[in-house]
Design an enzyme around this catalytic site. Sequence first.
Site, PDB file in Angstrom:
ATOM      1  N   ASP A 164     -13.370  -0.932  -0.432  1.00 21.40           N
ATOM      2  CA  ASP A 164     -13.315  -2.189  -1.170  1.00 21.40           C
ATOM      3  C   ASP A 164     -14.255  -3.245  -0.597  1.00 21.40           C
ATOM      4  OD1 ASP A 164     -11.698  -2.544   1.128  1.00 21.40           O
ATOM      5  OD2 ASP A 164     -10.517  -4.104   0.151  1.00 21.40           O
ATOM      6  N   ARG A 214       0.835  -1.196   0.000  1.00 22.90           N
ATOM      7  CA  ARG A 214       0.000   0.000   0.000  1.00 22.90           C
ATOM      8  C   ARG A 214       0.871   1.247   0.000  1.00 22.90           C
ATOM      9  NH1 ARG A 214      -4.148   0.310   4.847  1.00 22.90           N
ATOM     10  NH2 ARG A 214      -4.422  -1.849   4.175  1.00 22.90           N
ATOM     11  N   SER A 244      -8.362   0.217  -0.222  1.00 22.03           N
ATOM     12  CA  SER A 244      -9.181  -0.092   0.948  1.00 22.03           C
ATOM     13  C   SER A 244      -9.904   1.163   1.450  1.00 22.03           C
ATOM     14  CB  SER A 244      -8.317  -0.728   2.030  1.00 22.03           C
ATOM     15  OG  SER A 244      -9.097  -1.207   3.108  1.00 22.03           O
ATOM     16  N   HIS A 245      -9.681   1.516   2.722  1.00 23.29           N
ATOM     17  CA  HIS A 245     -10.348   2.669   3.333  1.00 23.29           C
ATOM     18  C   HIS A 245      -9.435   3.894   3.372  1.00 23.29           C
ATOM     19  CE1 HIS A 245      -7.930   0.766   6.417  1.00 23.29           C
ATOM     20  NE2 HIS A 245      -7.915   1.915   7.058  1.00 23.29           N
ATOM     21  N   LYS A 299      -3.998  -6.416  -2.426  1.00 29.16           N
ATOM     22  CA  LYS A 299      -4.267  -7.480  -1.464  1.00 29.16           C
ATOM     23  C   LYS A 299      -4.179  -8.801  -2.209  1.00 29.16           C
ATOM     24  CE  LYS A 299      -7.276  -4.809   1.618  1.00 29.16           C
ATOM     25  NZ  LYS A 299      -8.655  -4.658   2.185  1.00 29.16           N
ATOM     26  N   HIS A 322     -13.918  -5.682  10.039  1.00 27.57           N
ATOM     27  CA  HIS A 322     -13.704  -6.925   9.301  1.00 27.57           C
ATOM     28  C   HIS A 322     -14.428  -8.044  10.049  1.00 27.57           C
ATOM     29  CE1 HIS A 322     -10.541  -5.603   6.478  1.00 27.57           C
ATOM     30  NE2 HIS A 322     -10.136  -4.809   7.456  1.00 27.57           N
ATOM     31  N   ASP A 343     -14.769  -4.758   2.344  1.00 33.03           N
ATOM     32  CA  ASP A 343     -14.465  -5.838   3.287  1.00 33.03           C
ATOM     33  C   ASP A 343     -14.652  -5.418   4.746  1.00 33.03           C
ATOM     34  OD1 ASP A 343     -12.221  -4.246   3.630  1.00 33.03           O
ATOM     35  OD2 ASP A 343     -10.769  -5.790   3.040  1.00 33.03           O
ATOM     36  N   ARG A 344     -15.068  -4.146   4.987  1.00 30.85           N
ATOM     37  CA  ARG A 344     -15.315  -3.675   6.352  1.00 30.85           C
ATOM     38  C   ARG A 344     -16.730  -3.116   6.447  1.00 30.85           C
ATOM     39  NH1 ARG A 344     -10.169  -0.671   8.650  1.00 30.85           N
ATOM     40  NH2 ARG A 344     -11.666   1.028   8.743  1.00 30.85           N
ATOM     41  N   ASP A 381     -16.607   0.086   3.474  1.00 32.67           N
ATOM     42  CA  ASP A 381     -15.407   0.835   3.122  1.00 32.67           C
ATOM     43  C   ASP A 381     -15.180   0.760   1.616  1.00 32.67           C
ATOM     44  OD1 ASP A 381     -14.478  -1.779   2.878  1.00 32.67           O
ATOM     45  OD2 ASP A 381     -12.534  -1.354   3.797  1.00 32.67           O
TER      46      ASP A 381
END
Length: 473
Positions: A252, A17, A111-112, A121, A337, A254-255, A250
């Site tokens: 992507d 990242r 992501s976030h 990822k 998550h 996943d949260r 978020d």
Amino acid sequence: MSGHRFHPSILREYDIRGVFGETLTVEDAHAVGRSFGTVVRQRGGSRVAVGYDGRISSPVLEHALVEGLTASGVDVVRIGLGPSPMLYFAATPAAKALFPEVQGGVHVTGSHNPADHNGFKMILEGAPFFGTDIIDLGRIANEAAWMSGSGSISHADVTEAYVDCLIGALDGIDRDVLESIRIGWDAGNGAAGPVIDALAARLPGTHVLLHTSVDGHFPNHHPDPTVESNLADLRAAVLAGCLDFGVAFDGDGDRIGAVDGKGRVIWGDQLLAIYAQDVLRECPESTVIADVKASSTLFARIAELGGKPLMWKTGHSPIKSKMKETGAPLAGEMSGHMFFADRYFGFDDALYAAVRLISATIRIGTSLTALRDAMPERVATPELRFHVDEARKFAAVDEVLHALRADGVGLNDTDGVRVDTLDGWWLLRASNTQDVLVVRAESDSDEGLARLLSEVDARLAAVGLQRGPQAAH
């Protein structure tokens, strides 16, 4: 052949990242593809699925990544724009009917993080690819120890099959009951938006959708549902529409974040307590894993429900690995998550978690608002994050740990330092993804919380640090 050097800050514990155009470049994406493809082939694989999120830089990074993978001799299945969990789904045996089996997957996502960030990822052989695996990618690139070949490229649309799988979380629930549900969904202009549109179109009940158009500028609010201000639109929609509850995602997907029918935030550990109540009815005496930032009331609740609470390291990759090791059907983090191995695949999927929240409240027979009403009230800080030099952050935590042990203080060192006192508990840990230290504390009273934070500050001062301005997530 000359090698490639990554900026030292981008090879993180759980993923790769950085800031696009500064610490992360198109050349990095190509090198990630060459290096990951080499590892896939070294482990006997030949095919990888690739997806990307809605950030402005994601398409160009995905293109370079695919070029690097095919140059390593790996075949690539491109699944296009979507949430990270859809990429994970594409890499499971459940997707075999859609295209030939893949051994790994890479998702281009920030992501976030802020809009100008991006990264990768990875998953390989059904397991998270993190820690020493990522360090090894850096070594392979640096040494140009790449395998070569000419892999093929194909395309696959997995959205419909993925949505089918999500809806499977409602199996066994009477459709007439589902027709009465009223749910709000806030995609935050992230990559989950189109899937949420498709999912809501097939779900019974009333669904109010917010910000489902993908826009990498995130014009409405930043897609991080752990920050309360980002839930303002969702809270307003729930209250205005008299909805049962609302869920947010978020960048992507996943949260998960949630608000109940009164507009109150349901934090990650509170969500996990609700999921545990549902899962432990079907899987009695099972292990339920939560990260070290979770409330002590969660661990007590899991035990009260007949489960085996296990505190573990923060981070989606170590949590997933611990689930496999222990056979836990459920795990979760304060960051939102949520991981279901009960009737699912064990990876973190906020869309699946949202559907499971609907089914959990129906099976328990109690509204989310009533479940929140019944939870014990505690006084807690959010994550207090402050900048510390990358080279200093882990050493500082170790110094505090040694001082506590020298003073005979009982502690948990699973991930940083967590100390229980008569006032409650406090936590100090180093972030694995940013140059920050994280503090969290929880007590029964404001006075107790103040004493806990005073103790934290004294311990930090003893190693030459103080809590500074809040760092962004």
